[in-house]
Structure formats: C-alpha cells, structure tokens
Design a protein around this motif. Structure first.
Motif, PDB file in Angstrom:
ATOM      1  N   TYR A  22      22.594  70.496  38.038  1.00 17.32           N
ATOM      2  CA  TYR A  22      22.510  69.887  39.360  1.00 17.32           C
ATOM      3  C   TYR A  22      21.195  69.148  39.577  1.00 17.32           C
ATOM      4  N   ASN A  74      24.074  69.727  52.373  1.00 22.01           N
ATOM      5  CA  ASN A  74      25.393  70.025  51.849  1.00 22.01           C
ATOM      6  C   ASN A  74      25.320  69.994  50.325  1.00 22.01           C
ATOM      7  N   ILE A  75      26.284  70.641  49.694  1.00 27.65           N
ATOM      8  CA  ILE A  75      26.201  70.833  48.249  1.00 27.65           C
ATOM      9  C   ILE A  75      27.115  69.868  47.505  1.00 27.65           C
ATOM     10  N   HIS A  76      26.862  69.750  46.176  1.00 30.05           N
ATOM     11  CA  HIS A  76      27.669  68.947  45.265  1.00 30.05           C
ATOM     12  C   HIS A  76      27.643  67.457  45.667  1.00 30.05           C
ATOM     13  N   ALA A 116      20.121  68.064  48.017  1.00 32.44           N
ATOM     14  CA  ALA A 116      21.460  68.475  47.590  1.00 32.44           C
ATOM     15  C   ALA A 116      21.387  69.238  46.272  1.00 32.44           C
ATOM     16  N   THR A 171      22.599  73.030  45.991  1.00 31.68           N
ATOM     17  CA  THR A 171      23.665  73.329  45.042  1.00 31.68           C
ATOM     18  C   THR A 171      23.237  74.402  44.058  1.00 31.68           C
ATOM     19  N   ASP A 172      22.016  74.269  43.560  1.00 24.23           N
ATOM     20  CA  ASP A 172      21.509  75.298  42.643  1.00 24.23           C
ATOM     21  C   ASP A 172      21.474  76.665  43.311  1.00 24.23           C
ATOM     22  N   TYR A 195      23.235  77.784  45.882  1.00 26.10           N
ATOM     23  CA  TYR A 195      24.599  78.258  46.174  1.00 26.10           C
ATOM     24  C   TYR A 195      25.306  78.730  44.911  1.00 26.10           C
ATOM     25  N   GLU A 196      25.282  77.904  43.869  1.00 27.47           N
ATOM     26  CA  GLU A 196      25.959  78.287  42.633  1.00 27.47           C
ATOM     27  C   GLU A 196      25.216  79.425  41.927  1.00 27.47           C
ATOM     28  N   ASN A 216      35.692  69.248  49.215  1.00 23.83           N
ATOM     29  CA  ASN A 216      35.182  70.193  48.216  1.00 23.83           C
ATOM     30  C   ASN A 216      36.264  70.714  47.295  1.00 23.83           C
ATOM     31  N   THR A 219      32.828  72.484  54.246  1.00 24.69           N
ATOM     32  CA  THR A 219      31.463  72.939  54.009  1.00 24.69           C
ATOM     33  C   THR A 219      31.401  74.452  54.096  1.00 24.69           C
ATOM     34  N   ILE A 224      26.634  77.978  53.167  1.00 26.54           N
ATOM     35  CA  ILE A 224      25.733  77.850  52.021  1.00 26.54           C
ATOM     36  C   ILE A 224      24.540  78.788  52.146  1.00 26.54           C
TER      37      ILE A 224
END
Length: 616
Positions: free
Chosen positions: A114, A260-262, A269, A273-274, A276-277, A461, A484, A487
């Motif tokens: 990411y 927001n992610i991705h 972002a 993302t990092d 969250y995942e 998503n 969404t 997160i």
C-alpha cells in the motif's frame, strides 16, 4: 558515564565566584566519583572534557544499550509507548514472533503493497524514536500474588460453604497461597473439585502470579467515581473497558492516518490502508486462522450472524432443512435463524440443558440428522457463564455433514480460541467485549466456504467491476465489506488484541477462573440467594436472584455503592425461562477485577438479605 559541563559562557576563562572550584574542577570530581562506582568505567570516558566539550549541554550518556535479548517476552511486560505506529509495530514481534508488519518492512524486505509513494513518502522516512529514553518496563505478571487461596484451602472453603449454607459473620478473606496454573470448578453435583488447566498444546503455560493492580493502571475509567464511591465494574459480559493503549492508538489514527482506504493515490490513504489491513492480520493470528482473507470486519457479533444467515443460509438452507441452536443462546443467535426459517420453510431444533445449565450432548446427538444443515452454538453463555463442549458439538455435526457457527462473543476475550483446532466453519465475536472499541466485530469463515457465498450488501469496496448489464464482485473478505468500514475502530481492535496477548490469555483465564470461584463461595453463603447456572465449566458470570427483591432493586442498591451489574433478561429469555425466571442480577468478571471488589459485592448483597430477613 561522562559528565559534560554546562556554562553560560563557552569561552575559556569565565569568571567563577570566589571560594568555589571552577567548572572544570567540578566536572573532574564528578567523573572521578562515577568512575569509582561499580560498573562506572574509567579511562578515557572519565577524563576531563576539553574546552569544546565544556560548551555542550549537560547530558548523562547511558553506559550500555539495552541488549535485544533483554526485552521482556510477550505476556510479561507492557510499558510500551503505543501512541505511534513506529513504537506500536516495534512491539508486535513480542506478541507474534516472526510476524511481518504491514507498512514496516525489515531491511531488504519488499515494501508494503500500500506504500506506493516510494522515496517521496515522508511517512516512510519518519525516523524511529530510538533516541528517546525508553520508559521503565512494568512487570504485569510476576510482580505479586493476587491473594487467592491454595488448592487445599480452596477445596475446604468450598466444602464448608456447601455443607453450611446458613450465613455467618463477614467471611474471612482467604490467605495468600500459591497461584498455580489450575482452573477451579464446581462439579455437576455441586461438590468442589480441582481440575488441571487444559491449555492447548504448544501454548505457554499459566505460570507465576498476575499483578492486577498494575493492569488496572492501564484503564483510565477505573479511576471514575459513582455516587461518590470508586467504580466497581462488574458488567463485563455487556461490555469491557479500554486500556490506554487502545485509546491512544485510535487517537493517533485520527491525528495522523485518517483517510478512506484502498484505491486512493495519496499518502494518508496508504497509512490508513496499512493500519486497517494490519489489524485484519492481527485478528487472523489471534484466532489461529490460516489467512487474513478469512477475516471479515463487521459491526459486531450480531451483524456477523446476520451476514451468515443472509448468505450461507439463503444459499444452502431450504424447505424442510433443519437448523440447530441451544437453549443457552443470546437472542442474536436465535432471531436471524427464525427469520430465515420462516422465509425458506426450514425448522429450528433446540438442544436442551440440564439443571446446572450445561448442554445435554446425548439429546443433541439425537437431534442431528441428514436434514441438519447448520448448528449455531455459543461457546460461553452470556446469561449463565456455561462453557459449552464446542469441540464435541462440531465433531458430532461433521457426522451428518452439517456446518457449525460458533458464537465467540463471550469466549474469545477469556479463553484461547483456535479456529483451525476447533474446525469451526464460522466464528463471530465483538470488539467491545475484548477491551476494544464498540461498533467493530469479526466474522471468521473458512476461505473455501466464504468464496462460495454471495455478497450480502452492495456498494463501494466490494465491487470489482460494474456495468449496467452486470456487476463483478471482489473475492472475500472485501466482498462482504460494502461501503466505508469502521476503519479507526478496526485499528483499535488490533491494539486491544495486542494488549491481551501481552498479558497472556492463559494467565487471564486462570486468574478469572480463580476469581469466579472466590465470588461463587461468597454469594452462595448469602441466605435467600439462588445462583442460576452452576455448570462444572463456567466463565466469569454469576447470575442470581435474591428472595424478596426484584432484580432492578438489587441493581439499584449495588449502584449506590458504585457497583455496576446488569439486571434483566440479558437478551437470553429462553434460558432464563428454562429456570422459571424472567430476569436475574448478573455480575460478570474480567481480569482487572479484584477480590476486594468481590468482597464489596458480597457484603452489599448480604446487607440486603439481612434487611429483608429482619422485616419478616
């Protein structure tokens, strides 16, 4: 160590007040003093600083760096500043040895998938805070005994209570004894016995004591006062409190990572993302899942069960098929199956329980048949605390080809759970019951099963491609995370799991079971009090009713003393009605509760009982 001098005038020959040695002489004397101490060193490090060094600010350099092997292993210490991802991820190898940290690659390792900003990324280049002095590490496990009785004493105490139920004066506190790795239970007949802890193979054994006072300092809300009294939180089956590590991690997300992610091609972002995942990976490791792709983030256990009912249920359960639940279930593990059954024409079968509140396996075996499509079972009852024989339930279900969903809302925070060892098809739990945020939960599902299921909700998503003619969906888990997600609270859940792992689930389970037996002994000695749920294997739940009082009256009286308990039906009306009740008072325990808090609970309920006895 070397003392460097501080002077307002860096030039040589600065004036010194009459009668006092000059600055250089003071530095020389200090260096000689420190060199004389054990381990103080000498030689060049203790020599008088030159004129250039005299201009430097006073510093005390550490004699030795802390060697890597001196860092306490997982489950023995906390003391970590988790307010930033750098410090936070530095703690992860202690919790999950050998784990790779998303977003924090080791030298030579490929960069996070990411982090596409490359060398231009200021976030990636942010230096670690190695120069900051590390806070002293606090031993949370071996510091002191928690004052519970030894095996022989406990058995004698329980026997005396069971044989003499009439009240006595204020019960004597147990004397400190060895805090071994044993779980204490009452058997089916109510007689005390001791049983060695059955810890999973390969897991660390519960050894040493558990410093509950050190743990309590991590939970700011435990300093609250209610009605002028210190808060005693005994409503843990409803929700648990959050340690500072979780609160600070969520704050850091909103201060430094919020996005927001991705899909977005910007720095925040990538950070979000990092985070969250990375949390998804922590949940997978915590549950023993084979892959992070088997972890779906939802709002909580309730939404997770509804997701399975509306995907697996609609695809694999039809008219005449059967769904098995137990008498112990929370409403959230009853109502979605009733709705599905009404829609498709399926039938619901119920496993009965005995008078102790334990599932009757023989009756369960008789319910299984070729039409059984799903067994949905709580691992721990939220109303009674009964620990159900989930492994046996799953093994029997396999005999007829049925799938099994395990409701782990009350078990995952207190008992080691490995989904591969259980062979569960689905498992659900809520973040707020495992010292994490509200509004976040987890659905675990076997990957080969998740890949067969249709999406439940549509939106961003979960989409791979959309035309007006058709839509292609992402593979699991994204397929089930439309819109969404929550997160920040997913990140907070990851922090909560790290905190629990550092304490050690085996130590948590042993402490809570011992505390449960101590509380059981105290409550059973109160005249007119009836405990509901006396199964041999229980988690930290004590449901009771008191003669002459409505449950809400008992709850209000406890609240006046600052004690928080739950009074009502606990969203588990069928099991309470099995015992002829509509409501109970339910104190429930967690690892930050103490014997002193239990004493206050018992003393308050005893006063109520005696007051009613005097009136009659």
């Amino acid at each position: 160590m070397t003392i460097r001098t501080l002077t307002s005038n860096p030039q040589a020959g600065a004036d010194v007040p009459a009668g006092l040695p000059d600055v250089a002489t003071l530095a020389q004397l200090a260096n000689e003093f420190f060199a004389s101490l054990p381990g103080g060193g000498g030689g060049a490090s203790a020599s008088l600083p030159n004129a250039a060094e005299q201009a430097a600010t006073t510093t005390v350099a550490p004699e030795h760096e802390l060697p890597l092997e001196a860092v306490p292993p997982a489950g023995t210490a906390d003391g970590l500043d988790l307010g930033s991802p750098e410090a936070y991820t530095a703690a992860i190898p202690q919790v999950y040895p050998g784990a790779s940290i998303v977003g924090s690659p080791s030298p030579g390792a490929p960069a996070s998938p990411y982090y596409f900003a490359g060398e231009s990324s200021a976030y990636q280049r942010e230096p670690a805070r190695a120069e900051a002095a590390a806070p002293p590490l606090e031993n949370r496990v071996d510091a002191q005994s928690y004052g519970l009785p030894g095996s022989d004493e406990l058995a004698q105490l329980l026997q005396s209570v069971l044989s003499k139920p009439e009240p006595a004066a204020e019960p004597a506190r147990p004397q400190p004894g060895p805090a071994g790795g044993q779980f204490y239970f009452l058997d089916q007949a109510g007689a005390p016995h001791l049983e060695k802890a059955r810890e999973p193979a390969g897991q660390p054994q519960s050894q040493g004591a558990f410093d509950v006072q050190a743990v309590r300092r991590d939970f700011p809300i435990l300093q609250e006062r209610v009605n002028g009294k210190p808060l005693v939180w005994l409503d843990n089956a409803a929700t648990t409190h959050k340690p500072k590590a979780v609160i600070e991690r969520i704050s850091y997300f909103y201060e430094h990572e919020n996005s927001n992610i991705h899909r977005a091609a910007h720095e925040l972002a990538a950070r979000a993302t990092d985070a969250y995942e990375g949390a998804r990976g922590k949940v997978a490791r915590f549950l023993g899942a084979r892959s992070a792709d088997e972890i779906v983030f939802v709002r909580g256990a309730t939404e997770a069960i509804n997701l399975v009912a509306n995907t697996f249920g609609r695809q694999f359960i039809g008219e005449g098929d059967e769904i098995i639940v137990s008498h112990l279930e929370h409403h959230a593990n009853i109502v979605p199956w009733q709705q599905l059954a009404a829609e498709v024409g399926a039938k619901i079968r119920v496993i009965p329980v005995d008078d102790s509140g334990q599932i009757i396996l023989e009756e369960y075996a008789r319910l299984l048949c070729s039409r059984t499509r799903l067994v949905s079972i709580a691992q721990v009852s939220n109303a009674l605390g009964t620990i159900t024989p989930v492994s046996e339930i799953i093994a029997l279900a396999r005999g007829v080809g049925a799938r099994v969903l395990v409701d782990g809302a009350q078990s995952v925070p207190h008992l080691r759970t490995n989904v591969q060892a259980l062979d569960a098809d689905f498992l659900v739990f809520s973040g707020h019951k495992i010292f994490g945020p509200t509004g976040i939960g987890v659905l675990y599902g076997k990957k080969e099963l998740l890949d067969q299921l249709p999406p439940w909700q549509g939106g961003g998503n979960m989409i791979a491609d959309v035309t007006f003619e058709k839509t292609l969906y992402q593979p699991a888990p994204a397929r089930f995370e439309a819109g969404t997600g929550n997160i920040a609270d997913a990140v907070g859940l990851g922090a909560a799991l790290d905190y629990v792992e550092r304490l050690g689930l085996e130590r948590i389970a042993a402490y809570e079971h011992d505390l449960l037996v101590y509380a059981t002994r105290g409550l059973q000695a109160i005249p007119g009090l009836r405990l509901i749920g006396t199964a041999a294997h229980k988690a930290g739940v004590l449901s009771f009713v008191l003669d002459g009082y409505r449950t809400e009256e008992v709850g209000a009286a406890l609240n006046r003393e600052g004690i928080a308990v739950r009074s009502g039906h606990h969203c588990a009306q069928p099991i309470l009605r099995r015992f002829g009740l509509e409501a109970t008072v339910r104190p429930s325990l967690a690892f930050y509760n103490t014997c002193e808090e239990v004493d206050l609970l018992v003393a308050t309920v005893r006063r109520l009982a005696h007051a009613k006895g005097r009136h009659h």
